[in-house]
Design a protein around this motif. Structure first.
Motif, PDB file in Angstrom:
ATOM      1  N   VAL A  49      38.722  12.988  40.862  1.00 43.80           N
ATOM      2  CA  VAL A  49      39.670  13.334  39.795  1.00 43.80           C
ATOM      3  C   VAL A  49      39.399  12.395  38.625  1.00 43.80           C
ATOM      4  O   VAL A  49      39.481  11.170  38.778  1.00 43.80           O
ATOM      5  N   ILE A  50      39.066  12.954  37.480  1.00 42.73           N
ATOM      6  CA  ILE A  50      38.772  12.169  36.283  1.00 42.73           C
ATOM      7  C   ILE A  50      39.898  12.371  35.280  1.00 42.73           C
ATOM      8  O   ILE A  50      39.981  13.420  34.634  1.00 42.73           O
ATOM      9  N   PRO A  51      40.802  11.394  35.134  1.00 44.81           N
ATOM     10  CA  PRO A  51      41.869  11.516  34.137  1.00 44.81           C
ATOM     11  C   PRO A  51      41.290  11.337  32.735  1.00 44.81           C
ATOM     12  O   PRO A  51      40.569  10.376  32.476  1.00 44.81           O
ATOM     13  N   ALA A  52      41.604  12.265  31.840  1.00 48.31           N
ATOM     14  CA  ALA A  52      41.047  12.191  30.481  1.00 48.31           C
ATOM     15  C   ALA A  52      42.025  12.841  29.506  1.00 48.31           C
ATOM     16  O   ALA A  52      41.774  13.936  28.999  1.00 48.31           O
ATOM     17  N   ARG A  53      43.096  12.158  29.239  1.00 50.95           N
ATOM     18  CA  ARG A  53      44.094  12.733  28.336  1.00 50.95           C
ATOM     19  C   ARG A  53      43.628  12.640  26.883  1.00 50.95           C
ATOM     20  O   ARG A  53      42.773  11.824  26.526  1.00 50.95           O
ATOM     21  N   GLY A  54      44.202  13.473  26.048  1.00 54.93           N
ATOM     22  CA  GLY A  54      43.954  13.390  24.616  1.00 54.93           C
ATOM     23  C   GLY A  54      44.914  12.378  23.990  1.00 54.93           C
ATOM     24  O   GLY A  54      45.739  11.774  24.668  1.00 54.93           O
ATOM     25  N   GLY A  55      44.792  12.179  22.704  1.00 52.65           N
ATOM     26  CA  GLY A  55      45.765  11.337  22.005  1.00 52.65           C
ATOM     27  C   GLY A  55      45.577   9.856  22.170  1.00 52.65           C
ATOM     28  O   GLY A  55      46.535   9.092  22.055  1.00 52.65           O
ATOM     29  N   SER A  56      44.361   9.397  22.453  1.00 50.83           N
ATOM     30  CA  SER A  56      44.123   7.958  22.563  1.00 50.83           C
ATOM     31  C   SER A  56      44.419   7.295  21.229  1.00 50.83           C
ATOM     32  O   SER A  56      43.922   7.709  20.184  1.00 50.83           O
ATOM     33  N   LYS A  57      45.248   6.262  21.260  1.00 53.02           N
ATOM     34  CA  LYS A  57      45.705   5.629  20.021  1.00 53.02           C
ATOM     35  C   LYS A  57      44.706   4.590  19.502  1.00 53.02           C
ATOM     36  O   LYS A  57      44.398   4.545  18.319  1.00 53.02           O
ATOM     37  N   ARG A  58      44.202   3.717  20.376  1.00 55.09           N
ATOM     38  CA  ARG A  58      43.376   2.613  19.907  1.00 55.09           C
ATOM     39  C   ARG A  58      41.937   3.016  19.613  1.00 55.09           C
ATOM     40  O   ARG A  58      41.291   2.445  18.733  1.00 55.09           O
ATOM     41  N   ILE A  59      41.418   4.006  20.335  1.00 58.26           N
ATOM     42  CA  ILE A  59      40.079   4.521  20.070  1.00 58.26           C
ATOM     43  C   ILE A  59      40.195   6.041  19.999  1.00 58.26           C
ATOM     44  O   ILE A  59      40.421   6.698  21.019  1.00 58.26           O
TER      45      ILE A  59
END
Length: 237
Positions: A5-15
């Protein structure tokens, strides 16, 4: 059944768009997907995301994106364990019965298929809940310093000032690459860093958590150095 399972949410704030930002010629997530596939450990490689662009990239890399991660598990505060547990529960609802599940971070370009294999063997042959890679701290953590509001500094443990470095116990930190665990451990939300886990020690030069631009730049320096070292070794062979 074994699942990555590879978690990869959108909306990364710092990068911005961290999980699909190019890293040495390919989306950084590709290094994780390729290592998972090269390990030969998994029946399914699933990316858990709330973002359509990330989902499209994941599918182009050969990973599955069979569901959209719920919004409540895609916030800045969302923890890893509930995200993996959600994926396991989804699989169970489809009639699947995962036994071992490996959470692989999307921004982990130093991940090794051999490490994944070794950790899977340890998990299979032991009675622990998790196995995960760690690296030693370059300096003794017992001699760590804090900076006070006044701008001055002090030791966290001033009583250890007179201790020589070689007298202090070696300490390790999470490599932030992957966590192999039993499906039951994930569903019960057992803590990963505990005596019910086995740390797999890997070299410091293959470890860089990527949360800031500075982290990203350091990862590029390390990765380039590794490539040059491998190329040099090849010419010497």
């Amino acid at each position: 059944m074994k699942v990555a399972v590879i978690p990869a949410r959108g909306g990364s704030k710092r990068i911005a768009k961290k999980n699909i930002r190019p890293f040495f010629g390919k989306p950084i997530m590709a290094w994780s997907v390729e290592a998972a596939r090269a390990s030969g450990c998994f029946d399914r490689i699933i990316v858990s995301t709330d973002d359509a662009e990330i989902a499209a990239v994941a599918r182009s890399l050969g990973a599955e994106v069979p569901f959209t991660r719920p919004a409540e598990l895609a916030t800045d505060q969302a923890a890893t364990i509930p995200v993996v547990a959600h994926a396991i529960n989804w699989l169970k609802q489809q009639g699947e019965e995962p036994e071992q599940v490996c959470c692989i971070y999307a921004a982990a370009p130093f991940i090794s298929a051999a490490d994944i294999q070794q950790a899977e063997t340890v998990l299979r042959d032991s009675s622990v809940s998790y196995v995960f890679p760690v690296a030693s701290f370059p300096s003794p953590v017992q001699r760590a310093l804090r900076i006070l509001p006044s701008g001055r500094g002090e030791m966290f443990n001033p009583e250890l000032f007179v201790k020589r470095s070689q007298e202090l116990e070696e300490a390790y930190h999470d490599a932030a690459q992957f966590y192999w665990g039993t499906a039951d451990a994930w569903l019960q939300e057992k803590m990963i860093f505990s005596t019910d886990s086995v740390p797999l020690v890997i070299p410091r030069y293959r470890v860089q958590d990527i949360d800031t631009e500075e982290d990203w730049q350091r990862a590029e320096y390390l990765f380039r150095a590794m490539q040059e070292m491998q190329a040099f070794s090849g010419t010497q062979g």
